[in-house]
Design an enzyme around this catalytic site. Structure first.
Site, short mmCIF file in Angstrom:
data_model
loop_
_atom_site.label_atom_id
_atom_site.label_comp_id
_atom_site.label_asym_id
_atom_site.label_seq_id
_atom_site.Cartn_x
_atom_site.Cartn_y
_atom_site.Cartn_z
N GLN A 7 13.54 22.02 -41.26
CA GLN A 7 13.08 22.01 -42.64
C GLN A 7 13.88 22.97 -43.53
O GLN A 7 14.18 24.10 -43.14
CB GLN A 7 11.59 22.36 -42.70
CG GLN A 7 10.76 21.35 -41.91
CD GLN A 7 9.26 21.57 -41.98
OE1 GLN A 7 8.58 21.30 -41.01
NE2 GLN A 7 8.74 22.04 -43.09
N SER A 60 0.85 31.95 -63.45
CA SER A 60 -0.01 33.12 -63.24
C SER A 60 -0.05 33.99 -64.50
O SER A 60 0.68 33.76 -65.47
CB SER A 60 0.53 33.95 -62.08
OG SER A 60 1.66 34.67 -62.51
N HIS A 103 14.48 17.73 -45.62
CA HIS A 103 13.93 17.96 -44.29
C HIS A 103 14.41 16.85 -43.34
O HIS A 103 14.27 15.66 -43.63
CB HIS A 103 12.40 17.92 -44.32
CG HIS A 103 11.77 19.10 -45.01
ND1 HIS A 103 12.47 20.19 -45.47
CD2 HIS A 103 10.46 19.35 -45.31
CE1 HIS A 103 11.62 21.07 -46.01
NE2 HIS A 103 10.40 20.57 -45.93
N CYS A 160 5.31 18.15 -47.07
CA CYS A 160 6.65 17.60 -47.29
C CYS A 160 7.29 17.02 -46.02
O CYS A 160 8.21 16.21 -46.12
CB CYS A 160 7.55 18.65 -47.92
SG CYS A 160 7.38 20.28 -47.20
N1 LIG Z 1 8.50 23.60 -51.96
C1 LIG Z 1 8.23 22.46 -51.35
O1 LIG Z 1 9.13 21.78 -50.80
C2 LIG Z 1 6.82 21.95 -51.28
C3 LIG Z 1 6.63 20.67 -50.80
C4 LIG Z 1 5.35 20.14 -50.74
C5 LIG Z 1 4.29 20.89 -51.16
N2 LIG Z 1 4.49 22.16 -51.62
C6 LIG Z 1 3.30 22.91 -52.05
O2 LIG Z 1 3.31 23.00 -53.48
C7 LIG Z 1 2.71 24.23 -53.88
C8 LIG Z 1 3.68 25.02 -54.74
O3 LIG Z 1 4.84 25.32 -53.96
P1 LIG Z 1 6.14 25.99 -54.56
O4 LIG Z 1 7.15 25.87 -53.49
O5 LIG Z 1 6.42 25.45 -55.90
O6 LIG Z 1 5.64 27.54 -54.72
P2 LIG Z 1 6.25 28.70 -55.63
O7 LIG Z 1 7.68 28.47 -55.91
O8 LIG Z 1 5.84 29.96 -54.97
O9 LIG Z 1 5.45 28.56 -57.04
C9 LIG Z 1 4.08 28.92 -57.17
C10 LIG Z 1 3.60 28.67 -58.60
O10 LIG Z 1 2.21 29.07 -58.69
C11 LIG Z 1 2.04 29.96 -59.79
N3 LIG Z 1 0.93 30.91 -59.53
C12 LIG Z 1 0.90 31.92 -58.63
N4 LIG Z 1 -0.31 32.56 -58.73
C13 LIG Z 1 -1.01 31.93 -59.70
C14 LIG Z 1 -2.31 32.11 -60.26
N5 LIG Z 1 -3.13 33.09 -59.83
N6 LIG Z 1 -2.71 31.29 -61.23
C15 LIG Z 1 -1.90 30.28 -61.69
N7 LIG Z 1 -0.65 30.07 -61.20
C16 LIG Z 1 -0.23 30.87 -60.21
C17 LIG Z 1 3.36 30.68 -59.90
O11 LIG Z 1 3.48 31.24 -61.18
P3 LIG Z 1 4.27 32.63 -61.50
O12 LIG Z 1 5.73 32.27 -61.62
O13 LIG Z 1 3.68 33.08 -62.78
O14 LIG Z 1 4.01 33.57 -60.37
C18 LIG Z 1 4.32 29.51 -59.66
O15 LIG Z 1 4.41 28.75 -60.85
C19 LIG Z 1 2.31 24.97 -52.57
O16 LIG Z 1 0.97 24.68 -52.28
C20 LIG Z 1 3.24 24.34 -51.56
O17 LIG Z 1 2.71 24.41 -50.26
C21 LIG Z 1 5.73 22.70 -51.71
#
Ligand SMILES: NC(=O)c1ccc[n+]([C@@H]2O[C@H](COP(=O)([O-])OP(=O)(O)OC[C@H]3O[C@@H](n4cnc5c(N)ncnc54)[C@H](OP(=O)(O)O)[C@@H]3O)[C@@H](O)[C@H]2O)c1
Length: 364
Positions: free
Chosen positions: A176, A38, A242, A149
């Site tokens: 989970q 971001s 999970h 996931c």
């Molecule tokens: N965690 C899991 O186990 C898992 C499993 C499967 C799928 N997912 C999916 O994968 C995706 C990411 O999940 P996560 O757990 O990694 O989330 P997260 O920890 O909240 O990370 C979100 C990422 O998106 C970036 N971001 C936020 N706003 C943005 C913007 N306006 N423009 C560009 N980048 C932006 C953040 O950057 P900043 O640091 O700069 O804010 C951060 O790098 C989600 O859709 C989630 O549902 C997650």
């Protein structure tokens, strides 16, 4: 030695973004060349922007890399995306239109009719759906997604059974891990010593995605599997991994030995030499008290689903427990395996030559 394909990570500072960095660090085919997140992070060094949460050290090269703005200009042609769904919905199509292969983790486009939702061991043939996307025709770029996931572990365990015996009903309850909610995720006051019996939209995603993944590719679209499924999803105080309790009704009878054989013999990627593919995608743990997240989540470098406690079900036919690593098999590892599958099919680096893609982008 041929040079590695440069790849970018969108959402590089988050939970899944960090897993991408960890898994790609020694990848034989891909090299991280671009990181974006971001506006809060853009312009900073990665080490400054990200709160590194993994138990292996942050690679020095990545620590010093500058986080780029999340714009396609200057980005590599292969993008691993780990963005929140609301942001992905707006951002991923822009990268695809600009000629990038977008390998996404978010739910934004998983159920779109022209976007493949893929687990290479299960439905690699669905990748042909990218040819239905308008961006593919205009710039060569496209979007491919990996499942939720929880759906991914379930579908890997079900696919060998569906192939041999058919599936009529699926009843699944999940436990989970907190890392599934990203970072910082669920407040500690809500989850310590507790179970939260609700994860927004998770049950709907698990049900719909499972049937699409097990569905049939019919030339230009996917016909979902005609089984009935009911999912109940819970958040539990586990860091990674999970766990799922599954009951199934099969179309044709199967013995315990036949089910174990179906799981043991399920090796559809054998011989394809995809670096992230585990030797055994579904592994049975014979002990009465397995699988457990702490003991089993890293099987097959986090890419193997562990099944156990197989026994008859008094309501349906059979029940069992499964475990999969949510940020490896359930996210970053799944996307990397999808990219390897695309590469093995000659589809990874978008097909149109650079010049043609640029003039198409100018026309658009
Ligand atoms: N965690 C899991 O186990 C898992 C499993 C499967 C799928 N997912 C999916 O994968 C995706 C990411 O999940 P996560 O757990 O990694 O989330 P997260 O920890 O909240 O990370 C979100 C990422 O998106 C970036 N971001 C936020 N706003 C943005 C913007 N306006 N423009 C560009 N980048 C932006 C953040 O950057 P900043 O640091 O700069 O804010 C951060 O790098 C989600 O859709 C989630 O549902 C997650």
């Amino acid at each position: 030695m041929p040079s590695k394909t440069p790849v970018g990570i969108l959402g590089a500072t988050g939970m899944v973004g960090q897993r991408f960095i960890q898994l790609l660090e020694s990848h034989p085919w891909f090299e991280v060349a671009w990181l974006a997140a971001s506006d809060r992070s853009s312009g900073k060094s990665y080490g400054e922007a990200a709160k590194w949460r993994l138990d292996s050290p942050l690679p020095q090269r990545i620590d010093r890399m500058t986080v780029s703005p999340a714009e396609p200009e200057g980005a590599p042609k292969v993008i691993f995306a780990a963005l929140d769904a609301a942001i992905a919905r707006e951002m991923e199509p822009r990268f695809a239109q600009a000629g990038c292969a977008v390998i996404s983790n978010s739910s934004a486009f998983r159920m779109a009719a022209d976007v493949p939702l893929v687990i290479p061991e299960v439905n690699g043939d669905h990748l042909r759906l990218i040819e239905e996307q308008a961006s593919r025709r205009h710039s060569g770029g496209y979007m491919v997604t990996n499942p939720n996931c929880s759906a991914i572990g379930l579908v890997l365990a079900l696919k060998p059974l569906e192939e041999r015996f058919g599936l009529e009903k699926i009843f699944v309850t999940t436990m989970q891990a907190v890392s599934g909610a990203g970072y910082p995720g669920v407040p500690s006051m809500d989850i310590l010593g507790n179970v939260v019996p609700y994860i927004g939209s998770e049950e709907e995603k698990m049900e719909a995605e499972t049937l699409k993944l097990l569905g049939r590719f019919e030339g230009h679209a996917v016909a979902p599997l005609g089984a009935r499924i009911s999912a109940s999803c819970n958040r539990v105080p586990v860091e990674d991994g999970h766990t799922e309790i599954v009951s199934i009704q099969l179309a044709r009878p199967a013995t315990r030995e036949q089910i174990l054989e179906a799981w043991a013999e399920f090796r559809p990627l054998a011989g394809k030499n995809l670096p992230s593919a585990p030797g055994q995608p579904v592994e049975f743990a014979p002990q009465d008290d397995r699988p457990q997240p702490r003991l089993d989540r890293n099987r097959g470098r986090g890419m193997t689903v562990t099944v156990g406690r197989l026994r008859p079900c008094a309501l349906l036919d059979w029940k069992f427990t499964l475990l999969s690593h949510n940020t490896i098999r359930g996210a970053a590892g799944a996307a990397i395996l999808n990219a390897e599958m695309l590469a093995s099919q000659g589809r990874l680096v978008p097909a149109l030559p650079e010049a043609e893609a640029m003039s198409a982008a100018t026309r658009a």
